[in-house]
Design an enzyme around this catalytic site. Sequence first.
Site, PDB file in Angstrom:
ATOM      1  N   HIS A 301       0.837  -1.211   0.000  1.00  0.00           N
ATOM      2  CA  HIS A 301       0.000   0.000   0.000  1.00  0.00           C
ATOM      3  C   HIS A 301       0.868   1.256   0.000  1.00  0.00           C
ATOM      4  CE1 HIS A 301      -3.699   2.296   1.084  1.00  0.00           C
ATOM      5  NE2 HIS A 301      -2.806   3.090   1.666  1.00  0.00           N
ATOM      6  N   GLU A 302       1.810   1.328   0.926  1.00  0.00           N
ATOM      7  CA  GLU A 302       2.616   2.556   1.026  1.00  0.00           C
ATOM      8  C   GLU A 302       3.492   2.714  -0.216  1.00  0.00           C
ATOM      9  OE1 GLU A 302       1.440   4.328   3.213  1.00  0.00           O
ATOM     10  OE2 GLU A 302       0.514   2.766   4.439  1.00  0.00           O
ATOM     11  N   HIS A 305       1.524   4.080  -3.093  1.00  0.00           N
ATOM     12  CA  HIS A 305       1.253   5.509  -2.979  1.00  0.00           C
ATOM     13  C   HIS A 305       2.288   6.350  -3.737  1.00  0.00           C
ATOM     14  CE1 HIS A 305      -2.207   6.321  -0.539  1.00  0.00           C
ATOM     15  NE2 HIS A 305      -1.766   5.758   0.569  1.00  0.00           N
ATOM     16  N   GLU A 324      -6.450   7.330  -1.448  1.00  0.00           N
ATOM     17  CA  GLU A 324      -6.618   6.195  -0.532  1.00  0.00           C
ATOM     18  C   GLU A 324      -7.482   5.076  -1.117  1.00  0.00           C
ATOM     19  OE1 GLU A 324      -4.629   5.786   1.626  1.00  0.00           O
ATOM     20  OE2 GLU A 324      -3.906   7.765   2.199  1.00  0.00           O
TER      21      GLU A 324
HETATM   22  N1  B3K Z   1      -1.749   8.162   4.328  1.00  0.00           N
HETATM   23  C1  B3K Z   1      -1.545   7.572   5.631  1.00  0.00           C
HETATM   24  C2  B3K Z   1      -2.603   7.899   6.613  1.00  0.00           C
HETATM   25  C3  B3K Z   1      -2.395   9.169   7.329  1.00  0.00           C
HETATM   26  C4  B3K Z   1      -3.412   9.319   8.445  1.00  0.00           C
HETATM   27  C5  B3K Z   1      -3.386  10.648   9.060  1.00  0.00           C
HETATM   28  N2  B3K Z   1      -4.286  10.751  10.191  1.00  0.00           N
HETATM   29  C6  B3K Z   1      -1.391   6.091   5.553  1.00  0.00           C
HETATM   30  C7  B3K Z   1      -1.973   5.447   4.365  1.00  0.00           C
HETATM   31  O1  B3K Z   1      -3.153   5.470   4.100  1.00  0.00           O
HETATM   32  O2  B3K Z   1      -1.222   4.886   3.594  1.00  0.00           O
HETATM   33 ZN    ZN Z   2      -2.958   5.046   2.075  1.00  0.00          ZN
END
Ligand code: B3K
Ligand code: ZN
Length: 896
Positions: A301-302, A305, A324
């Site tokens: 997932h990361e 992104h 997301e």
């Molecule tokens: N983008 C971050 C989430 C951040 C949350 C902030 N309260 C993790 C993720 O969805 O990959």
């Molecule tokens: Zn995310």
Amino acid sequence: MADTATPTVIRRADYAPPAFLIDTVALEFDLVPERTVVRNTMRVRRNPDASHAAHFELMGEQLEFVSATIDGTPHSAVRTHAHGLSVDNVPDAFELTLVSVCNPAENTTLSGLYVSSDNFFTQCEAEGFRRITYFLDRPDVMATYTVTLRADKAAYPVLLSNGNLLDEGDLPDGRHFARWEDPFRKPSYLFALVAGKLVKLEERVRSGSGKEKLLQVWVEPHDLDKTRHAMDSLINSIRWDEERFGLELDLDRFMIVAVGDFNMGAMENKGLNIFNTKYVLANPETATDTDFANIEAVVGHEYFHNWTGNRVTCRDWFQLSLKEGLTVFRDQEFSADMAGGATDEAARATKRIEDVRVLRQMQFAEDAGPMAHPVRPESYVEINNFYTMTVYEKGSEVVRMYQTLFGRDGFRRGMDLYFKRHDGQAVTCDDFRHALADANGRDLAQFERWYSQAGTPRVTVSTHHDAAQHRYRVTLSQGYGDAAPAARDTQKGPLLIPFALGLIGANGADLPLRLEGETAAQGTTRVLEFTQTEQTFTFVDVAEKPLPSLLRNFSAPVIVEYDYSAEELAFLLAHDSDPFNRWEAGQRLATRELLGLAARAATGASLQLDDSVVNAFARVLTDETLSPAFRELALMLPSETYLAEQMPESNPAAVHTARQFVRRRLAEALKNDWLAIYERHQTPGDYEATPEAGGHRALKNLALAYLAELADPADVVRLAGAQYDAANNMTDRSAALSALLTAAAASDGRRAQAALEDFYRRFEKEPLVIDKWFALQATQRGSAQRPVIDIVRALMSHPAFNLKNPNRARSLIFSFCAANPAQFHAEDGSGYAFWADQVIALDALNPQVAARLARSLELWRRFTPALREKMRSALEKVAAQVKSRDVREIVEKALG
Ligand code: B3K
Ligand code: ZN
């Protein structure tokens, strides 16, 4: 930190582009735990696409202002205020240098720059960067960053930030520095730094175009033996994104860092992902199969992104699902491909079932309560409260529907166009939809409603077979039923629902499908485009009355209402070619039975289990043509939380009685089968983290869990005790401990107690395993003599408990309040009183974590009157004492 004033509501409709843009940012940090000095030099210019502003407004929180210079000269027209700083009389383009101080050591919010285990970490999404320096902290302001870190070399030997390392070296007084540069423009929420005593697992790989990439996983020294799986997951993610989407890693270096104090799962900072240790550290002794799978999913997932979120980011936080929902969809597909490739539908289905189960249990509930909001919300008070199941999981389903409509190739065409148009930009959900529409030559105007309407759609199905004409009519109608007020206001009209359907003949085989007007049959599953409030689809050449298999593979996030008989469901469970719907048939059968029993239990009536359920379960259990992983999912009953939500009035005690009754009946009626399964699915030898081996363990441990329900637990205490002692992996050891805890209710519990003590001693130095130790106790069955609330309260004073550590707080408090409904909703209200105390205590330390816990009571209006009143008083108590904007938004919406 207290926000006492009436909170401001931020509205999507009020979006305006920023009056100024920041092109470059040079940050210098002198890292000291109690007093970190930050020097921030920005190149600023007026935004040609925005209206003229007299002042340059920067956000800042919890900062001590030191100085400001514009183009090198001290500037007098700088005013600090409660929300940041304003600069008057600015030229059209200028260089602004601001110096400020923050206190990472005292930062318990874990937002901004903070200290964990004596190391420095940052978390900036959504609005944490303003806690590090004054900034135009909004995602449509994208700049390139250079970062210089200076710190004591002995205490902080490792200094990391985004991008590439430019330079490093020693400084006087035992200090040293490192300078990093990120060549890509990014919004401030993707900034990160890490400093401390860390070690790495490192690997070099070649990306698709042949460039060498340095991959690193950074952890505390004692955790180095738990990094291999995260590294493998990262390498697999890189390969997968190249193959499936043609997307390559764009930096020379990609780092993952694990931190023990973290508000959520992980964070996709450019080139420097920061992870909760829970989603990095794993070896067979400490991590379960589920942990291994979650690590793969979160690492993926990361990493994904990097393109969906970082290269193309969100214009404003209302567009959060743009990154997301899309990235969850991508990680779900990645996990499915890792489990089953593109073609093993049964293996892919297990992942799909798990995802849909989460969606239904958590997102459908969210959509039915006071926090209901569209995938693209219209307003918020605190953006951190909108990192929700709706934005993430329903958002992912919305993305999946494009793929269902256009196929994998059509979806890929849309993605390609999206990147071609928007690389390097901050854009909207509409931009994404337009790319998908244009690449496929389609008008997707109606599809926009999936982004703007809240609530879970209901599709009611009726069918008619015309035996004389060999025609079969399927009539679909859509609406939202009795939607929550928060959702009702958003509902404007029918949705475009891709409704996948098959027809099954009496022999259990799929029928070829030919719609009226078509010249030939096309396949055995059709995706109907259902766009009207009511619509009829007529199939021809249907000689015998078929059984419809509806919404195959869960082709849309809706509730399907169709009046199947128990026999029809058993038939689908045995024959449907769509593995998702086979599972679904079993769940419908069980849900119906369980809800009937819960209604009886609520009145104190006697309970009896229909043989059809036992027989259907027995067939699945012993069907060796089905994979163990699938059988485990099919034999697991719907959760108590899900069942309670299906009742006209949620009655957790009645649901618990009914579900326990069914579990015990299934344990007794199928005892010998469970025992045989338990023996047959052992996995002797070294632990293997493969889906197959994991499937065997899952089914075997499900058998153990059912056996633990027997009135006479002697057998299971022996089996589970032996499994506990012999286990060479955490999956088996924790499952054995859990079975012992369940069986303890019907025995003296000494074996369970001994195992609990052993478990603690064995893993005392492994915080993630001690989290499991707390969670197992918080979610245990309990008894009238020993309610779980007493155990939980006692554990709050255990030396290993620490409210400031989110994982630990979640393991004990959240587990009890959100994963042990029968005990939490005790009639005396003791669970609610405990909840209120913990929300208030957390509110002062960490509003984001407190706000999550606060949500445990949001569905209070749907419960039985006695519980409802006690829940309301607990909510009112919190509302009277809350300090943070985060928790206030939740409890005020709940009390409405
Ligand atoms: N983008 C971050 C989430 C951040 C949350 C902030 N309260 C993790 C993720 O969805 O990959
Ligand atoms: Zn995310």
